[in-house]
Motif scaffolding. Structure first.
Motif, PDB file in Angstrom:
ATOM      1  N   MET A  86       0.808  -1.220   0.000  1.00  0.00           N
ATOM      2  CA  MET A  86       0.000   0.000   0.000  1.00  0.00           C
ATOM      3  C   MET A  86       0.844   1.273   0.000  1.00  0.00           C
ATOM      4  O   MET A  86       0.322   2.368  -0.221  1.00  0.00           O
ATOM      5  N   ARG A 146       0.416   2.683  -3.318  1.00  0.00           N
ATOM      6  CA  ARG A 146      -0.978   2.863  -3.733  1.00  0.00           C
ATOM      7  C   ARG A 146      -1.455   4.225  -3.250  1.00  0.00           C
ATOM      8  O   ARG A 146      -1.172   4.633  -2.127  1.00  0.00           O
ATOM      9  N   THR A 147      -2.157   4.947  -4.119  1.00  0.00           N
ATOM     10  CA  THR A 147      -2.677   6.259  -3.743  1.00  0.00           C
ATOM     11  C   THR A 147      -4.184   6.303  -3.977  1.00  0.00           C
ATOM     12  O   THR A 147      -4.721   5.552  -4.783  1.00  0.00           O
ATOM     13  N   SER A 148      -4.851   7.202  -3.233  1.00  0.00           N
ATOM     14  CA  SER A 148      -6.286   7.427  -3.408  1.00  0.00           C
ATOM     15  C   SER A 148      -6.519   8.925  -3.362  1.00  0.00           C
ATOM     16  O   SER A 148      -6.275   9.568  -2.336  1.00  0.00           O
ATOM     17  N   ASN A 175      -1.406   8.911  -0.092  1.00  0.00           N
ATOM     18  CA  ASN A 175      -0.745   7.620   0.018  1.00  0.00           C
ATOM     19  C   ASN A 175      -1.562   6.689   0.906  1.00  0.00           C
ATOM     20  O   ASN A 175      -1.919   7.035   2.036  1.00  0.00           O
ATOM     21  N   ALA A 176      -1.863   5.484   0.400  1.00  0.00           N
ATOM     22  CA  ALA A 176      -2.766   4.569   1.110  1.00  0.00           C
ATOM     23  C   ALA A 176      -2.157   4.074   2.415  1.00  0.00           C
ATOM     24  O   ALA A 176      -2.860   3.935   3.423  1.00  0.00           O
ATOM     25  N   HIS A 206      -2.174   6.898   4.901  1.00  0.00           N
ATOM     26  CA  HIS A 206      -3.558   7.084   5.329  1.00  0.00           C
ATOM     27  C   HIS A 206      -3.956   6.019   6.353  1.00  0.00           C
ATOM     28  O   HIS A 206      -4.581   6.320   7.379  1.00  0.00           O
ATOM     29  N   SER A 207      -3.580   4.752   6.114  1.00  0.00           N
ATOM     30  CA  SER A 207      -3.929   3.674   7.047  1.00  0.00           C
ATOM     31  C   SER A 207      -3.240   3.869   8.390  1.00  0.00           C
ATOM     32  O   SER A 207      -3.834   3.626   9.449  1.00  0.00           O
ATOM     33  N   ASP A 224      -8.263  -0.450   5.040  1.00  0.00           N
ATOM     34  CA  ASP A 224      -8.137  -0.305   3.580  1.00  0.00           C
ATOM     35  C   ASP A 224      -7.221  -1.352   2.969  1.00  0.00           C
ATOM     36  O   ASP A 224      -6.674  -1.142   1.876  1.00  0.00           O
ATOM     37  N   LYS A 271      -7.198  -2.334  -0.760  1.00  0.00           N
ATOM     38  CA  LYS A 271      -6.616  -1.498  -1.816  1.00  0.00           C
ATOM     39  C   LYS A 271      -5.281  -2.046  -2.314  1.00  0.00           C
ATOM     40  O   LYS A 271      -4.818  -1.646  -3.382  1.00  0.00           O
ATOM     41  N   HIS A 307     -12.557  -2.578  -2.794  1.00  0.00           N
ATOM     42  CA  HIS A 307     -11.527  -2.774  -1.779  1.00  0.00           C
ATOM     43  C   HIS A 307     -12.138  -3.182  -0.444  1.00  0.00           C
ATOM     44  O   HIS A 307     -11.474  -3.818   0.379  1.00  0.00           O
ATOM     45  N   ARG A 359      -6.364  15.103   0.252  1.00  0.00           N
ATOM     46  CA  ARG A 359      -6.778  14.469  -0.996  1.00  0.00           C
ATOM     47  C   ARG A 359      -7.056  15.526  -2.066  1.00  0.00           C
ATOM     48  O   ARG A 359      -7.427  16.650  -1.765  1.00  0.00           O
TER      49      ARG A 359
END
Length: 515
Positions: free
Chosen positions: A321, A324-326, A330-331, A334-335, A364, A367, A377, A429
């Motif tokens: 992750m 991985r971005t949303s 950055n995922a 973020h987690s 998440d 994801k 996800h 975001r």
């Protein structure tokens, strides 16, 4: 000689016989004397025993007589006591019978009185019924309304009054609840955000590799483009070599592939030997390096938030992750932030902090694989948590953090709040213009769908909607209920971070001109 011996023997024998007879007579006389003495003593003992037995007999008879007299006295005493007790009980029973007779007579008198009262009430009821009918007829004659019409009129008045009181009560309760809830929520959220110091970076779908010089671009392309084709084929990433000075752009949707290509290209540039075989070797090394990096990033994330005992495969997925971005967020970061916020909020509320952190860190996890597997996800994350034996609370937190299913614990609600806080933080975001305008339009459409709304305006980037109502159609009491209904419909039909303020405005104007 023989005769002499025989004579001597005979003499001895005769002497012995004579002596025996004489001794026997003596012993016999002595025994008879002893027997006579024994018989005398026995008679004395018997006489004494008879005397003693007679005395004992007399004593026993005396004792028996005394005992019988004592027993007789006790029986007479007990008999007297029982006789007195029976007499007392008889007197009590007699008194109770007299009381029962008196009560029976009183009850009979009361029954007679009640029967008379019932007859009187029945007559009065008939009279009241007749008077009521006369009153209704007189009221109908005076008012010109039938009883049904009057009933409808009264019900309408009562309904308006109840509606007004309900609106006032709802407004008062909502105001009080919002003040208390907002104050408590602000304290908890501000405390959690102040304690959380996670950093954020916005990432895109391209990576830039700096070159020592522009002549390196030709070596990367290779003869007839064989080097660049080999690198693109092995990594699945597109290399863009243009007029940008001393730079090569790597473009690809998969951030892990893009990272592998970046590391491999940097190694090739440092090594200087760029050809297909060397490219394949460097790509393989870069893949191993990225796998190690993924595992280390996952372990670092678990150590950072203080969550232990997570399955190694889930730790690797956490590391993936990082790439991985949303919406540019950055995922993994973020987690981590959601995990820290969940732990802080759980500590404020008083629930299991470790479990809240665990649920926030894994919320998440889907994801990490949603671009490789079918499904959202949320579904993928819940399946992964079930596969690796996570608790039911963690699975429910993963499933419910976007409201797809109902939260079944306080920890699931905490993860929802922490996810919203992390996503709604200013700058966390990026949102596309199309999504933004669609949300504003949907907000205004929901407001305009209610009867009595003149026009509505979504302002403050969709955080507030102002609704103008027609004053002739909407009363002050209706405004309170309308604001509540619009808020509920927005909650049901829209997805948005944070909260939306609904302002209903009713304005009456009177215009005149002085001439």
């Amino acid at each position: 000689m023989i005769y002499v011996i025989i004579g001597a023997a005979v003499a001895v024998i005769l002497t012995a016989v004579i002596a025996y007879k004489l001794g026997y007579k003596g012993r016999k006389n002595a025994d008879e004397t002893k027997i006579a003495n024994a018989e005398t003593k026995a008679r004395e003992i018997i006489d004494e025993a008879l005397k003693t037995a007679e005395a004992k007999k007399r004593e026993s008879l005396l004792e028996v007589k005394e005992e019988s007299i004592r027993t007789k006295n006790e029986l007479e005493k007990e008999t007297k006591e029982r006789r007195s007790e029976l007499q007392r009980l008889e007197r009590r029973v007699q008194q109770k019978e007299e009381n029962v007779d008196k009560k029976t007579e009183a009850i009979e008198r009361k029954e007679q009185s009640l029967a008379a009262k019932e007859e009187n009430l029945a007559r009065q009821k008939e009279e009241v019924s007749k008077l009521n009918q006369q009153r209704v007829q007189e009221l109908e004659r005076i008012s010109g309304l039938t009883s049904e019409q009057a009933k409808e009129y009264l019900l309408r008045i009562v309904e308006d009054e109840v509606k007004h009181e309900t609106a006032l009560l709802v407004k008062e309760l909502e105001t009080k609840a919002k003040e208390e809830a907002d104050k408590k929520a602000r304290d908890m959220v501000v405390t959690a955000i102040q304690k959380c110091a996670a950093d954020h970076v916005a990432e895109s779908t391209v990576s830039v590799v700096q070159l020592p010089g522009d002549e390196m671009k030709g070596r990367i392309i290779g003869r007839e483009g064989r080097n660049i084709r080999t690198l693109e084929t092995l990594t699945g990433v597109e290399l863009i070599i243009d007029d940008t000075p001393e730079a090569v752009v790597l473009s690809g949707f998969d951030p892990i592939r893009r990272e592998v290509a970046r590391i491999a290209l940097e190694k090739l540039i440092v090594d200087g030997r760029i050809h297909p075989a060397r490219i394949e070797e460097m790509v393989e090394k870069a893949q191993k390096e990225v796998e190690t990096m993924i595992r280390e990033e996952g372990e670092a994330a678990t150590l950072e938030v203080g969550v232990h005992g997570i399955h190694p495969e889930l730790v690797k997925l956490l590391g993936r992750m990082k790439f991985r971005t949303s919406y540019g967020q950055n995922a993994l970061k973020h987690s981590i932030e959601v995990s820290l916020l969940s732990g802080l909020l759980a500590a404020e509320i008083g629930v299991d902090v470790r479990l809240a952190k665990r649920a926030g860190l894994l919320h998440d996890i889907g994801k990490a694989v949603d671009h490789e597997m079918e499904g959202s996800h949320i579904q993928l994350g819940a399946e992964l948590c079930r596969k690796y034996k996570e608790s039911a609370i963690v699975i429910n937190s993963v499933e419910s953090h976007h409201g797809d299913v109902e939260p079944q614990s306080l920890i699931a609600c905490i993860v929802q709040a922490a996810d919203t806080i992390s996503a709604a933080r200013p700058g966390a975001r990026r949102e596309t213009l199309e999504t933004y305008t669609n949300r504003l339009k949907q907000l205004e459409d929901i407001s305009n769908s209610f009867k009595g709304v003149d026009k509505s305006f979504a302002i403050q980037a969709g955080r507030e909607v102002r609704i103008m109502v027609v004053p002739e159609q909407v009363t002050d009491d209706d405004m309170v209920l309308m604001a509540r209904d619009i808020s509920k419909k927005i909650e049901e039909e829209m997805e948005y971070p944070g909260q939306i303020k609904v302002n209903v405005i009713r304005e009456s104007r009177v215009t005149d001109y002085a001439k």
